[in-house]
Design a protein around this motif. Sequence first.
Motif, PDB file in Angstrom:
ATOM      1  N   GLY A 122      -2.727  -0.192   0.241  1.00  0.00           N
ATOM      2  CA  GLY A 122      -2.523  -1.546   0.735  1.00  0.00           C
ATOM      3  C   GLY A 122      -1.245  -1.622   1.544  1.00  0.00           C
ATOM      4  O   GLY A 122      -0.494  -0.662   1.655  1.00  0.00           O
ATOM      5  N   SER A 123      -0.957  -2.786   2.092  1.00  0.00           N
ATOM      6  CA  SER A 123       0.177  -2.927   2.998  1.00  0.00           C
ATOM      7  C   SER A 123       1.519  -2.540   2.398  1.00  0.00           C
ATOM      8  O   SER A 123       2.358  -1.986   3.098  1.00  0.00           O
ATOM      9  CB  SER A 123       0.246  -4.365   3.521  1.00  0.00           C
TER      10      SER A 123
ATOM     11  N   ASN B  55      -3.495  -3.656  -4.994  1.00  0.00           N
ATOM     12  CA  ASN B  55      -2.826  -4.270  -3.838  1.00  0.00           C
ATOM     13  C   ASN B  55      -3.790  -4.747  -2.760  1.00  0.00           C
ATOM     14  O   ASN B  55      -3.482  -4.687  -1.578  1.00  0.00           O
ATOM     15  CB  ASN B  55      -1.859  -3.253  -3.200  1.00  0.00           C
TER      16      ASN B  55
ATOM     17  N   TRP C 297      -0.195  -9.459  -1.137  1.00  0.00           N
ATOM     18  CA  TRP C 297      -1.116  -8.333  -1.274  1.00  0.00           C
ATOM     19  C   TRP C 297      -1.558  -8.063  -2.712  1.00  0.00           C
ATOM     20  O   TRP C 297      -2.461  -7.269  -2.956  1.00  0.00           O
ATOM     21  CB  TRP C 297      -0.477  -7.062  -0.715  1.00  0.00           C
TER      22      TRP C 297
END
Length: 555
Positions: A237-238, A404, A434
């Motif tokens: 995820g980010s 996330n 997130w």
Amino acid sequence: MHRTPAKEPKHGPVFQFMRSQHLFRAETVLRAVTGLRAMTAVGAALIMVLLLLASVQGAGLQSAQRGMHAPIKPTEQVPLASSHGEEEREIYGQLAQTVTSFIGEWLVTLDDHTPITVVLTPKTDVRKFKKRLPEPGTWLKAEGILLPDGRLDARRVRPDDSEPNQVVVRLKPSADPNATVQALATEYEMSVRAVLTSANIYLFITREDEEEKITHLLSDDRVWWAELNRVSRVPTGSPYRTWKWGSPADSSYVNQQAFEQVNLAPVAGVISGTDVTVAILDTGVDLEHPALVEALDVISGSDMISDTDRPDDIGPGAAWGHGTHVAGIIHAIAPAARIMPLRVLDTHGRGNTFILAYAIEYAAQQGADVINLSLGADCDSRTLTETIAAVVAQGVVIVAAAGNDASPIPTCPASLPGVIAVAAVDEQRVRTSWSNYGPWVTLAAPGEGITSTFPLGYATETNISPGYASWSGTSMATPFVTAAAALVLEQRSAGKIQASVLEQLTTHGIDISALNPLPYSVGRHLDIAAALVLDEPQEPPAVSHALYLPSVLRR
């Protein structure tokens, strides 16, 4: 602590690897008997039975005595030999953009965030997709020839959601399990790679398609269930790729605001996790890090990726340092707790559910009181579900990252019964953009810009200030709760707390529902001091401050 480690199980290590020479002994016997053409059919059959009995007994005895001998590491990205003399490659990565056909070019982002174009032709084997095009973000495995322009001419492309040619099987109880498993291996042309003895679960290697093999096994009366060996990973995820580097000194690590946010100050120096063992199942831990070295409890066979006794957090790779970072957070909150690192993910953050299930069971067998799982796995894995249920029933506390993906969909192992699922919030106790969320989440803890220990080797290779770094993710929020569980266990052992760890932490958590209204609920916010019994108010330690260097985006 309240649990006694069983260093030498009655029947050998709880997880036993079996060498191939014993697995194919039955086949060798059959070939030998077939060659005895001069003998009568009755005589040959009698000899075959006697030899098979001796083979099964010998294999069972030797495998029980042997313990771990061969790794069950996940498939690695390695060059392969091509029949035409060209170098064939295996790659793993995520689909970077929408695709509209199984013929053409697919852009894939590798583990180290390098893009590569995969060329699919009418000859490319894409059967594992079952005629359904993958969506962006799907993990893929591609095999083929690397072209001069850097593209991959793919021979085969498949979803990277399970290990190829591996089947996990749980057998029904029988009078002679060794004979049963050897018979199955022979009849279905498989070999036994490993076994979880406590649950009668076996990992088989098959030459044929694993899904077809499962279909046949499910109709066998000796089989309880059979499934794929699913892939497990560090949550992506980010926040996964954002790093912030600080001073090589530990002041910004010790005095960061996140510890104030979880109300650690009244507890510091009073309750520290004495006589509690915390297992960290991750990418390993930097075994030479000065902040951690005195707290480590390294056990034999603890690197399940490389099959060694040194679960070192090594690189290069996209997940390098993940386990070390998690360990530092736990050590800062529960400095007297013993940290038991088990390496179940490679440097790219990839593993599989059988390795994970084994490590969970092995950690409990070796005396772990709390297990930290800052990772994700497939929710359809009965291997993982049943292993976790058995370990939780033994009184072991399992804490896992919620993930996330900014999604309400339950993830595993976090959402499994008995597991404490942890979401991430920012300094204002608001869910990060997130973090996953939903009614299945148990607790929330700081997960944004958390400073912790980091492998010294990374600094050497990248000319970065050594020893400490900041990282964001539910992976970072999880060890806050894990460490708090260790503190509660210390007081439970002393008779000061009667409630379970789960009940104690949730009951005394801070209600943040107004800050995170439905549907974005993330449970109560961790409050360490409130969950513990303090005899006298404690003076909070002095706080110093340090500046960070600019953020760095790893590409």
